[in-house]
Design an enzyme around this catalytic site. Structure first.
Site, mmCIF file in Angstrom:
data_model
loop_
_atom_site.group_PDB
_atom_site.id
_atom_site.type_symbol
_atom_site.label_atom_id
_atom_site.label_comp_id
_atom_site.label_asym_id
_atom_site.label_seq_id
_atom_site.Cartn_x
_atom_site.Cartn_y
_atom_site.Cartn_z
ATOM 1 N N GLY A 188 0.883 -1.125 0.121
ATOM 2 C CA GLY A 188 -0.018 0.040 -0.201
ATOM 3 C C GLY A 188 0.791 1.216 -0.055
ATOM 4 O O GLY A 188 1.745 1.578 0.841
ATOM 5 N N GLU A 473 -3.242 -9.670 5.599
ATOM 6 C CA GLU A 473 -2.623 -9.956 7.141
ATOM 7 C C GLU A 473 -2.988 -11.263 7.780
ATOM 8 O O GLU A 473 -3.436 -11.189 8.901
ATOM 9 C CB GLU A 473 -3.303 -8.755 7.993
ATOM 10 C CG GLU A 473 -2.711 -7.556 7.421
ATOM 11 C CD GLU A 473 -3.235 -6.271 8.031
ATOM 12 O OE1 GLU A 473 -4.178 -6.097 8.896
ATOM 13 O OE2 GLU A 473 -2.942 -5.196 7.490
#
Lengths: 722, 722
Positions: A188, A473
């Protein structure tokens, strides 16, 4: 612009309907809101920050769904920058800043800068590195990202392909991507924003170095990047400048960009990055725990062995990441789910469709009125268990938050004991709770029928963005393996030592099972008087979790079955274990003084939520409870009837219960979920006044290539974009 | 543009992996494809039309996800027009045209014109109306849409609020929207495209008229549009010009436009429309079955009573709509699901992640290779049952197609007997099959981990568009009530007449149950030798369907419970009944000569698909099978192990089985699902070469409001769009 539509009213007045709903329940909503959302003055902060944001035109959500993906990134960056300016102008603290991000409700291109980038340098950088980088980071003079995942490897960190080869002569590392799949990917903020990156790369030292290779890599001796002259030392972190400060163009030898459109996260520039033998100085390697020796060129490791060999850092990192999803850190899954449930409950209360088939007049209605769709059990069974789930997820979040902070103190004193339990609980709950929330958003959407498919639901962006959570994650199917491994280890210990007392709640669960299983009959969740026995419900969930742990122990330890063949069973074990945490914690919360001190009928309504959550879960996984003798066949027979009954008890409070989550209309951005119930007025306003497509007139004659009437360019503008 | 990335290869060669997969299975794919897709020369037509479309730049899918919603409609209209031109240029027939729409893979703004608009006029228009309208329609001189749903009412047609009031003096109807919720809403093609609409409105005649009000409305005497001077006659259809032919502006008294962005269907202009006392001539009312008398001003109905009172037309309309989702008409749910499964199977074969925990070397791999993720049972359990489901849905689609055509002949001869059974089967299957497909797409996406969230999955649009299916054309939770009502009626008949023989398959199912239930023990799906007994599997599904039908009969007919309180139970009954159709039909297909004549091992691999589909469904709803004594407790104990075993048998054929669905790469538009396995090359190409965002350089300095580096407009362009 005025026209004849201005004077039209909807046939049923949504505002009056929600008013009637609210006055029919005596729940004290302000008190309940405060009970749920008092941490860090959530409610006060929400009000304060909202007041500022809603005045700034840039944060207006009206046109978001009409922008292209490149425009969404433009907007995302403009907002990220504006929030920095607001932080200064308004003197916001870090919690205020997080609130602004929450209300802005899109992934900021700066998000990784202030999370993984700064955290990694703080935790893994030497004091000198911290001193050198921190001021520039905190001033946003540089913008950082975190480049771990690659095109070929996400979950498997050991499999990362990017190399960092030490050149002892030049005293530099050479960062290199040996394959296409070594490309950093998904990171990101890297695509168009970041100037710097933490790059996770496999450290390679020339063979002459004297240090031992790391134990983790000795398991993996034939990695492709191991050439005869170099020895791999496992993944290390490097801070690398990736773009020129002035031109913002990539640095020499770096190919970096945005990976393109995705399901959600339109405002975020998830990136790719490849290195062509890029040279970085020795100081680029974050060196709090490991450093290449100036003298010998060998790797010097320092600190506690668990830290040195990375496993602890890795586990701690995972705990923090998972905790974000299941505790009141940032992504509070219950508030996300509460948004979807708020929209669904309010809209389904306002929406009326069909008269009752048996001619029974609906609640709060004139006899000729159609039924509120929230009164249909087929709608209730989809929405009300999710309403109950918001509370279950919340109380477990609070519990995990406290556990995390207690354990952190212990760990910081050098006792790593609580780490495994914390890791197991947070991994299992991340997997289960993000799945419940992601599926729940879509279930709420479908329960709203046709309008649920429209942009006025306010769930389009929420749904698309949240669909990443079950994967990012720690993939929800993968991390459950770690939970199961922990439980098998615990069971092995308990089997060898059934009799002795224990303080550990998981051991207690397992030992209760081991002691009781010989003469077990499942408890009934019905008390003698036909009421629901809450403690029996908890017992049922405990028993299933323990029985599945024992079965996994038998299969793996006693029968030595291959791990891979057990994976589905282990996944189910993890979920059963996590469900037991949700149910037990909710039950415990009901007896806590913070709940019992609430004014009536709040404690008993929360109890109804607990029951609905537990009973609905029982019903959804009935065969797993049956096969483990956790529930009796006779209980199973009455389960569905009991669920109907409990939903009936909850129904009158549904609108007020969602009000308690205090989600502002501005954040909901939903015509269907408006607090005031003006559903149809808002849907029409969006279509008739705010839709840019209605400002263009089109040429529908198929003989002409021109698309817009009178544009005369034969669709060339459009073609150019393809 | 060339750079150092040009020479990079992925670490594992996807092309070689898929080649190895394909040579490891001896399935004859061409033969299987032909077996599955021979109707209307699907494969030949696909090739022919694809060849034309892929040459036209306008149909290039590369940039679709980068366009804004208004641009997507522009593009959708440009393509719809281009397809018309291609139809003429290439002399395509209607099947070719439908193939072009299928391959173009977006909802066309012209879609309703050639479906509901033309069909309604053909079926409900008088010969004179047909003669007058058809030439203009078939030439696309006018573009039509179908305006039934309203802001306030979707499912409940009787509740529609738009009024058509007859003025006997002027000999005109006055079309009027009395409330905001009377606004037509969701109607495809109406927003910006259509010039004409079929408007469904409540017919109101002055009280002096002598005809009787329709029976349907007498149940509903207090409708708000019933004023003292007018009597309601229920919904009728009117053809109304809504836009000026030349200016394409709305006609006087009409407010019409696009409702704005949605989850999917970006290319379609779903519309809203309100009428302010719009006058239309008498000839506007479609008058094949009903007309206002010139002399008396009364409503004259003609034809069979079932037709006259609309119920038949309504039911037939529903059957056609539902059949679209479950038969080879247009939206073939199994081909949609096959697309998602194709992507997931190919990508999960190419993707490798982690080495085996017990150090076992993966299939077709060198010992040091990581495991293909398709070899993990946790991945298989999500994808392989859906692969099996594509075949289950397909064979039932073929069965329903034949049933539909047989019944149609019977009905056209005036025998309405088969209608109820057809309606029940098609409603139940629409609900179940579109749910399986919609959920299946998302399950496939999640099974692909991180890359499944990216645009390169090719599932972003498919997922968003298909999410409408569980809701449109009969909400999946609502239409199951009709199925249950049918089954309760059938059960009531059978209970009164258990002994007599029957030809009706549903009656047979119910009578077998009624005769057998006294001394029933569930059959085992395991034969004495441990193999799977396919007929026993069918029996298990039949028994459950019948037992739930009987339970519903008892609750409703014997115990007279309120319908609403039974709704969840009735929904479950409908799904159980539909599952029995899927399983029975699949089993029957396996014994048909069209399957048994296929070369080995195709028949046995299809049998494996059947078993996986049946066993996985058993496992998903185990408690429902147990509670109805359809399955034994001992079978339940071994169910999960059997599923693992069957998945192991299917795994080697997975890649070839998805190949058999012959979905072209051009339609898949998926890096992950490419036929040639070049997953990573394609993902990188999309990011590095095709992403327009990477052509802009941004200003990340938060002190400046400017977003694009050097644009100097301080973000004003962006702000203007908000």
């Amino acid at each position: 612009m005025t026209d004849f539509t201005d004077n039209l009213k909807p046939r049923y007045d949504g505002a009056a309907i929600l008013e009637a709903e609210r006055s029919a329940s005596v729940l004290g909503i302000d008190e309940l809101s405060k009970h749920l959302l008092s941490r860090d003055d959530f409610l006060g902060r929400q009000e304060k920050v909202l007041k500022v944001l809603r005045k700034e035109k840039l944060f207006n959500k009206d046109q978001q769904l009409n922008l292209s993906r490149p425009e969404r990134y433009h907007l995302g960056l403009a907002r990220a920058k504006a929030i920095r300016r607001l932080v200064r102008r308004e003197a916001w603290d870090h919690e205020d800043y997080k609130m602004a991000e929450y209300l802005n409700d899109e992934m900021s291109p700066f998000h990784l800068h202030m999370t993984m980038f700064v955290t990694t340098i703080r935790e893994q950088g030497s004091p000198a590195q911290n001193k050198s980088w921190m001021p520039r980071i905190l001033d946003y003079d540089i913008i950082g990202c975190y480049a771990q995942s690659e095109l070929g490897h996400g979950s498997n960190v050991k499999g990362l392909e990017t190399e960092a080869r030490w050149d002892p002569v030049a005293q530099e590392f050479e960062i290199h991507s040996p394959h296409l799949t070594a490309s950093k990917w998904w990171n990101g903020g890297m695509g168009r924003t970041a100037t710097h990156a933490i790059v996770v790369a496999q450290l390679l030292l020339p063979k002459s170095s004297t240090a031992q290779p790391s134990t983790t890599d000795s398991e993996n001796p034939s990695r492709s990047h191991t050439t005869s002259e170099y020895v791999p030392y496992g993944p290390q972190t490097f801070i690398v400048q990736i773009r020129d400060k002035k031109s913002h163009q990539p640095m020499q030898g770096i190919a970096v960009g945005d990976i393109g459109p995705k399901y959600g996260y339109a405002s975020m520039d998830n990136g790719y990055m490849l290195f062509d033998r890029v040279r970085v100085p020795k100081s680029a390697m974050l060196s709090r725990y490991a450093e290449v020796s100036d003298e010998t060129g060998a790797l010097i490791r320092r600190g506690h062995p668990a830290v040195v060999y990375g496993s602890l850092t890795f586990v701690r990192g995972q705990i923090i990441m998972h905790a974000r999803h299941v505790t009141p850190f940032s992504d509070m899954n219950w508030l996300v789910l509460a948004r979807a449930v708020t929209v669904a409950v309010r809209y389904c209360a306002v929406r009326r469709q069909f008269q009752d088939r048996d001619g029974v007049a609906p609640t709060h209605s004139r006899p000729q009125d159609e039924v509120q769709v929230l009164d249909y059990p087929t709608v209730q069974i989809r929405i009300l268990p999710l309403l109950a789930a918001t509370f279950a997820l919340h109380y477990t979040g609070e519990y995990m938050y406290n556990l995390y902070h207690q354990s952190r103190r212990t760990i910081e004193e050098g006792d790593f004991g609580p780490l495994a339990a914390l890791h197991s609980a947070s991994s299992g709950l991340k997997s289960l709770c993000t799945t419940i929330a992601a599926d729940g958003i879509e279930t709420c959407r479908r329960a709203m029928g046709g309008h649920g498919f429209g942009g006025g639901s306010g769930l389009v962006g929420l749904n698309a963005d949240y669909l990443s959570k079950p994967t990012v994650e720690g993939d929800n199917w993968m991390i459950t393996q770690q939970v199961a491994a922990y439980l098998i280890k615990k069971t092995t210990e308990c089997v060898q030592n059934v009799a002795s007392a224990t303080q550990d709640p998981t051991e207690e669960l397992l030992k209760d099972y081991l002691r009781g299983r010989a003469q077990h009959t499942p408890p009934s969740f019905l008390a003698a008087d036909g009421s629901i026995d809450d403690d029996a419900l908890v017992q049922i969930f405990r028993w299933r979790a323990a029985a599945l742990a024992y079965a996994a122990y038998q299969a793996r330890v006693e029968e030595k079955k291959p791990w891979t063949s057990l994976m589905i069973q282990l996944h189910n074990l993890s979920h059963a274990y996590s469900y037991h945490i949700l149910v037990s914690t909710f039950r415990t919360a009901l007896s806590s003084s913070s709940v019992t001190s609430l004014s009536n009928p709040t404690p008993s309504v929360l109890r109804t939520c607990f029951r609905l959550f537990a009973l609905h879960t029982l019903s959804q996984s009935a065969s797993s409870f049956l096969l483990t003798s956790s529930i009796s066949a006779s209980d199973l027979q009455v389960l569905d009837a009991k669920i109907l009954e409990v939903m009936g008890e909850l129904r009158p409070h549904a609108v007020k219960l969602v009000d308690a989550w205090a989600v502002p209309d501005w954040l909901l951005d939903s015509a269907l979920g408006r607090y005031d119930g003006k559903v149809y007025e808002d849907l029409f306003e969006r279509a008739h006044r705010k839709n840019p497509l209605n400002r263009t007139t089109f040429n529908v004659d198929w003989r002409s290539e021109e698309v817009v009437l009178g544009s005369g360019d034969g669709g060339r503008q459009l073609l150019a974009k393809l």
